[in-house]
Design an enzyme around this catalytic site. Structure first.
Site, PDB file in Angstrom:
ATOM      1  N   ASN A   1       0.887  -1.174   0.000  1.00 36.93           N
ATOM      2  CA  ASN A   1       0.000   0.000   0.000  1.00 36.93           C
ATOM      3  C   ASN A   1       0.916   1.214   0.000  1.00 36.93           C
ATOM      4  OD1 ASN A   1      -1.717   2.106   0.450  1.00 36.93           O
ATOM      5  ND2 ASN A   1      -2.378   1.444   2.498  1.00 36.93           N
TER       6      ASN A   1
ATOM      7  N   LYS B   1       0.146   4.188  -0.205  1.00 36.48           N
ATOM      8  CA  LYS B   1      -0.482   5.394   0.367  1.00 36.48           C
ATOM      9  C   LYS B   1      -0.241   6.562  -0.588  1.00 36.48           C
ATOM     10  CE  LYS B   1      -0.150   3.195   4.785  1.00 36.48           C
ATOM     11  NZ  LYS B   1      -0.099   3.294   6.243  1.00 36.48           N
TER      12      LYS B   1
ATOM     13  N   HIS C   1      -9.547   1.296   4.742  1.00 36.51           N
ATOM     14  CA  HIS C   1      -8.280   1.476   5.445  1.00 36.51           C
ATOM     15  C   HIS C   1      -8.486   2.414   6.631  1.00 36.51           C
ATOM     16  CE1 HIS C   1      -4.157   2.642   6.343  1.00 36.51           C
ATOM     17  NE2 HIS C   1      -3.797   1.516   5.742  1.00 36.51           N
TER      18      HIS C   1
ATOM     19  N   GLU D   1      -6.898   4.828   7.664  1.00 38.81           N
ATOM     20  CA  GLU D   1      -6.692   6.259   7.353  1.00 38.81           C
ATOM     21  C   GLU D   1      -7.940   6.844   6.682  1.00 38.81           C
ATOM     22  OE1 GLU D   1      -2.911   5.676   5.388  1.00 38.81           O
ATOM     23  OE2 GLU D   1      -2.111   5.023   7.320  1.00 38.81           O
TER      24      GLU D   1
ATOM     25  N   GLU E   1      -5.424  -4.793  10.410  1.00 39.29           N
ATOM     26  CA  GLU E   1      -4.391  -3.785  10.641  1.00 39.29           C
ATOM     27  C   GLU E   1      -4.680  -3.046  11.941  1.00 39.29           C
ATOM     28  OE1 GLU E   1      -2.414  -2.640   6.610  1.00 39.29           O
ATOM     29  OE2 GLU E   1      -3.986  -1.202   7.068  1.00 39.29           O
TER      30      GLU E   1
ATOM     31  N   GLY F   1       2.543   2.321  10.756  1.00 37.77           N
ATOM     32  CA  GLY F   1       3.524   3.387  10.618  1.00 37.77           C
ATOM     33  C   GLY F   1       4.218   3.766  11.916  1.00 37.77           C
TER      34      GLY F   1
ATOM     35  N   SER G   1       3.389  -2.127  10.293  1.00 40.64           N
ATOM     36  CA  SER G   1       4.829  -2.233  10.542  1.00 40.64           C
ATOM     37  C   SER G   1       5.387  -3.624  10.243  1.00 40.64           C
ATOM     38  CB  SER G   1       5.176  -1.798  11.972  1.00 40.64           C
ATOM     39  OG  SER G   1       4.816  -0.435  12.165  1.00 40.64           O
TER      40      SER G   1
HETATM   41  P1  13P Z   1       3.039   0.351   7.621  1.00 43.14           P
HETATM   42  O1  13P Z   1       3.552  -0.934   7.045  1.00 43.14           O
HETATM   43  O2  13P Z   1       3.802   1.550   7.147  1.00 43.14           O
HETATM   44  O3  13P Z   1       2.898   0.278   9.109  1.00 43.14           O
HETATM   45  O4  13P Z   1       1.550   0.566   7.047  1.00 43.14           O
HETATM   46  C1  13P Z   1       0.647  -0.464   7.140  1.00 43.14           C
HETATM   47  C2  13P Z   1      -0.557  -0.105   6.364  1.00 43.14           C
HETATM   48  O5  13P Z   1      -1.302   0.795   6.710  1.00 43.14           O
HETATM   49  C3  13P Z   1      -0.813  -0.857   5.119  1.00 43.14           C
HETATM   50  O6  13P Z   1      -2.081  -0.594   4.638  1.00 43.14           O
END
Ligand code: 13P
Length: 248
Positions: free
Chosen positions: A9, A11, A94, A96, A166, A172, A211
């Site tokens: 992803n 982002k 997601h 976010e 997640e 992150g 992560s």
């Molecule tokens: P990270 O791997 O940067 O923690 O992000 C995970 C994520 O949100 C994947 O959709």
């Protein structure tokens, strides 16, 4: 045995030149991979993925979609448009999107249905906040997120979704759920899939995200119900993404 899926992803990251190098490195490095691989990119780069990944074993997808098919919805991108550019996957719900755009369980369920109607595989994200985990509400919150989606799709459609657990506090942050913590939630989610369609539930992939890095991917991916990863930060570095692919 379910075949593992490692999905990046990106982002809101990328540029045509940065993507070209990253996609080419992933494509050449993933040659012998025994897992499924996908990258979920910002919508402006679907065409670039189509031209640089077409004919390879690496799939691409989007990170969000509209619940509408077409029309006066300024700024939105329809499921059919993703399909038009060869997207196989689309991330829905997601954290976010849930946090910054107020996406409810109901909207996420509608987006899942839109994705399925256009032949896309939705990667349905669920996950709890830190305070929800600390107050013992993980199963309740994450379970309700999945229940909303399961109520909106048919038993046959269940076979066509991917679920991604997640934990929001792990995204992150460099903090990961321990393999056992993740496995416990994955097993709970699997139980819900089984209740909806006992036959298909064993085939549905449940990814872990938050992560996941080369140094922890192996132990997470070894758990019985962890069928792959949804990778944020580490998917932006070809060497790290390829190392996770090798771990799978
Ligand atoms: P990270 O791997 O940067 O923690 O992000 C995970 C994520 O949100 C994947 O959709």
């Amino acid at each position: 045995m379910r075949r593992k899926l490692i999905a990046g992803n990106w982002k809101m990251n990328g540029s045509q030149s940065v993507n070209a190098a990253l996609l080419s490195d992933i494509r050449s490095g993933a040659g012998q991979a025994t897992c499924d691989i996908a990258v979920c990119v910002p919508a402006p780069y679907f065409a670039q993925c189509q031209s640089l990944l077409g004919g390879s074993s690496i799939a691409w997808g989007g990170q969000d979609l509209s619940i509408h098919e077409a029309g006066a919805f300024t700024g939105e991108v329809a499921a059919s448009m993703l399909a038009d550019f060869g997207c196989a996957f689309v991330i829905v719900g997601h954290s976010e999107r849930r946090t910054y755009h107020g996406e409810s369980n109901d909207l996420v369920a509608k987006k899942t249905v839109s994705a399925l109607r256009s032949g896309l595989t939705p990667i349905v994200c669920v996950g709890e906040l830190l305070e929800q985990r600390e107050s013992g509400k993980t199963d309740e919150v994450v379970g309700a997120q999945l229940d909303a989606v399961l109520a909106a799709i048919s038993a046959e459609e269940l076979a066509k979704i991917v679920v991604a657990y997640e934990p929001v506090w792990a995204i992150g942050t460099g903090k990961t759920a321990t393999p056992q913590m993740a496995q416990n939630v994955h097993a709970m989610l699997r139980g819900k899939l089984q209740a909806k369609n006992p036959k298909a539930a064993g085939e549905v992939k449940i990814l872990y995200g938050g992560s996941m890095k080369p140094d922890n991917a192996g132990e997470l991916l070894a758990m019985a119900d962890i069928d792959g990863g949804l990778i944020g930060g580490a998917s932006l570095k070809a060497a790290d993404f390829l190392a996770i692919i090798r771990a799978a």
